[in-house]
Write a protein that holds these residues in place. Structure first.
Motif, PDB file in Angstrom:
ATOM      1  N   UNK A   1      -9.597  38.364   6.224  1.00  0.00           N
ATOM      2  CA  UNK A   1     -10.939  38.921   6.059  1.00  0.00           C
ATOM      3  C   UNK A   1     -11.414  38.728   4.619  1.00  0.00           C
ATOM      4  N   UNK A   2     -10.520  38.939   3.657  1.00  0.00           N
ATOM      5  CA  UNK A   2     -10.881  38.734   2.253  1.00  0.00           C
ATOM      6  C   UNK A   2     -11.274  37.281   2.000  1.00  0.00           C
ATOM      7  N   UNK A   3     -10.513  36.351   2.582  1.00  0.00           N
ATOM      8  CA  UNK A   3     -10.804  34.927   2.405  1.00  0.00           C
ATOM      9  C   UNK A   3     -12.151  34.563   3.004  1.00  0.00           C
ATOM     10  N   UNK A   4     -12.412  35.027   4.214  1.00  0.00           N
ATOM     11  CA  UNK A   4     -13.681  34.723   4.871  1.00  0.00           C
ATOM     12  C   UNK A   4     -14.857  35.356   4.141  1.00  0.00           C
ATOM     13  N   UNK A   5     -14.667  36.556   3.624  1.00  0.00           N
ATOM     14  CA  UNK A   5     -15.734  37.203   2.868  1.00  0.00           C
ATOM     15  C   UNK A   5     -16.072  36.398   1.620  1.00  0.00           C
TER      16      UNK A   5
ATOM     17  N   UNK B   1     -17.682  33.724  11.620  1.00  0.00           N
ATOM     18  CA  UNK B   1     -19.029  33.585  11.087  1.00  0.00           C
ATOM     19  C   UNK B   1     -19.680  34.941  10.834  1.00  0.00           C
ATOM     20  N   UNK B   2     -19.303  35.948  11.619  1.00  0.00           N
ATOM     21  CA  UNK B   2     -19.854  37.287  11.397  1.00  0.00           C
ATOM     22  C   UNK B   2     -19.397  37.873  10.071  1.00  0.00           C
ATOM     23  N   UNK B   3     -18.116  37.705   9.748  1.00  0.00           N
ATOM     24  CA  UNK B   3     -17.596  38.206   8.473  1.00  0.00           C
ATOM     25  C   UNK B   3     -18.248  37.473   7.308  1.00  0.00           C
TER      26      UNK B   3
ATOM     27  N   UNK C   1      -9.299  22.505   6.386  1.00  0.00           N
ATOM     28  CA  UNK C   1      -8.344  23.412   5.755  1.00  0.00           C
ATOM     29  C   UNK C   1      -8.594  24.863   6.121  1.00  0.00           C
ATOM     30  N   UNK C   2      -9.844  25.269   6.061  1.00  0.00           N
ATOM     31  CA  UNK C   2     -10.186  26.659   6.393  1.00  0.00           C
ATOM     32  C   UNK C   2      -9.940  26.933   7.873  1.00  0.00           C
TER      33      UNK C   2
END
Length: 386
Positions: free
Chosen positions: A74-78, A129-131, A55-56
């Motif tokens: 970016x918000x989701x990954x954070x 992966x960095x975020x 899903x991600x």
């Protein structure tokens, strides 16, 4: 990012979509072969984890080509990075994950992967992966905290109220906000996480309360209702959700079943303020005997003039197996019969209020739809993701 690269990420996405179950299964096989110690970070059953991964990844590969969605992405990954702290994920683990994912995406895409697509895929996964890693490293407070069960009330065959005391009182005050849900792992199911809503706001005593219903097929909820005992130590992690009343605005709260928990936490917190605006709570269950908290909520309304409480059951009587009864004939208890959404709509004009809804996905949708039809703007109706 050029147009070919954008199209290339969608090509990779479509390759994953061709057989997502196989993709996820083979990815984790490859990942655990690259670093066998990683297996210990995951639960025995990987079904939920595989579904979440696909899903991600689908969301990432769809969103990256569209620059308009980058802020949200970016918000989701954070958030994902902060969430993964509870698993014990380290920076080295992110390196292994990224390399393995890039290799597996290349193998999955096959002959459609040219040099440009391969390059943008590598760049994209490094960004992802960095975020996540950056958010995890800068997140405040401990990744997890613990609380000990001090009391359990089994109210019906499938419903229990569990009370705990947090070990770390200092961190507890900042661990979550009233109205949020938190990530919980119980000793009967180690490394398996579920979302539960505290029914009390954070407090100096570290007191926690959860209202848990056993759902069909829900192994964790069934264990909590049937097996949790005094002395059990639960592990808890990050709080989520944004349910909260808006300052200076009248509020309508609608709860279904154990959805009363987060709204109850908000009401307890609101009772500590001197400037709380008028609030009306409707709480609905199927049977009257399931309105286990009706008297305490009515008592709260009795000492707080800004609060009105209406409890609703779909039936007038309880089934034979529901042995826990509630005396709803007590003076001051406003008990109605019907579906909670219908009772709410029939009880007045709510178009000027902020609306907070908590319950099952079907209950939330039925309530939202009924209120919108009755003239409440959809933008005024808040609930957690379902």
């Amino acid at each position: 990012m050029g147009s070919h690269a954008r199209h290339g990420l969608l090509t990779v996405r479509d390759a994953v979509r061709a057989d997502p179950d196989r993709f996820a299964h083979d990815f984790y096989t490859r990942l655990f072969a690259a670093d066998p110690d990683l297996r210990d970070l995951f639960p025995l059953s990987m079904a939920h984890q595989r579904e979440a991964l696909v899903g991600v990844l689908d969301h990432v590969l769809t969103s990256l080509p569209d620059t308009a969605t980058h802020t949200q992405l970016i918000d989701t990954l954070s958030q994902l990075g902060r969430d993964h702290r509870k698993f014990g994920v380290t920076g080295a683990h992110y390196d292994v994950f990224c390399r393995t994912l890039v290799d597996h995406l290349a193998a999955t895409t096959g002959p459609d992967l040219d040099d440009d697509i391969a390059a943008v895929t590598t760049q994209s996964m490094s960004l992802v992966t960095g975020v996540m890693r950056g958010a995890a490293q800068t997140a405040p407070g401990p990744a997890t905290w613990q609380a000990r069960v001090v009391k359990k009330h089994r109210l019906t065959r499938d419903l229990a109220v569990v009370r705990l005391v947090a070990d770390d009182r200092e961190h507890f005050l900042d661990a979550f906000a009233a109205g949020q849900y938190v990530e919980v792992s119980v000793p009967q199911w180690p490394r398996v996480w579920r979302h539960l809503s505290p029914a009390l706001p954070p407090n100096p005593n570290g007191h926690l309360e959860f209202h848990v219903r056993s759902v069909p097929g829900g192994s964790v909820s069934a264990s909590i209702v049937g097996e949790t005992a005094v002395g059990d130590v639960w592990t808890l992690a990050q709080g989520h959700g944004t349910l909260a009343p808006m300052p200076g605005r009248e509020t309508l709260m609608v709860a279904g079943g154990t959805g009363i928990a987060p709204l109850r936490a908000l009401l307890v917190q609101m009772a500590q303020r001197a400037d709380t605006c008028p609030t009306h709570l409707f709480w609905g269950t199927r049977y009257p005997g399931e309105l286990y908290d009706a008297l305490s909520l009515t008592g709260l309304a009795g000492v707080n003039p800004w609060l009105s409480v209406t409890v609703v059951s779909e039936t007038e009587t309880d089934p034979w197996w529901l042995t826990s009864t509630v005396d709803l004939s007590v003076p001051g208890v406003d008990h109605r019969i019907g579906r909670v959404a219908d009772v709410v709509v029939d009880s007045g004009d709510w178009s000027g209020r902020q609306v907070l809804v908590a319950g099952s996905s079907s209950m939330i949708e039925a309530t939202r739809r009924a209120l919108v039809v009755a003239g409440v703007p959809d933008r005024d109706i808040d609930h957690d993701p379902v």
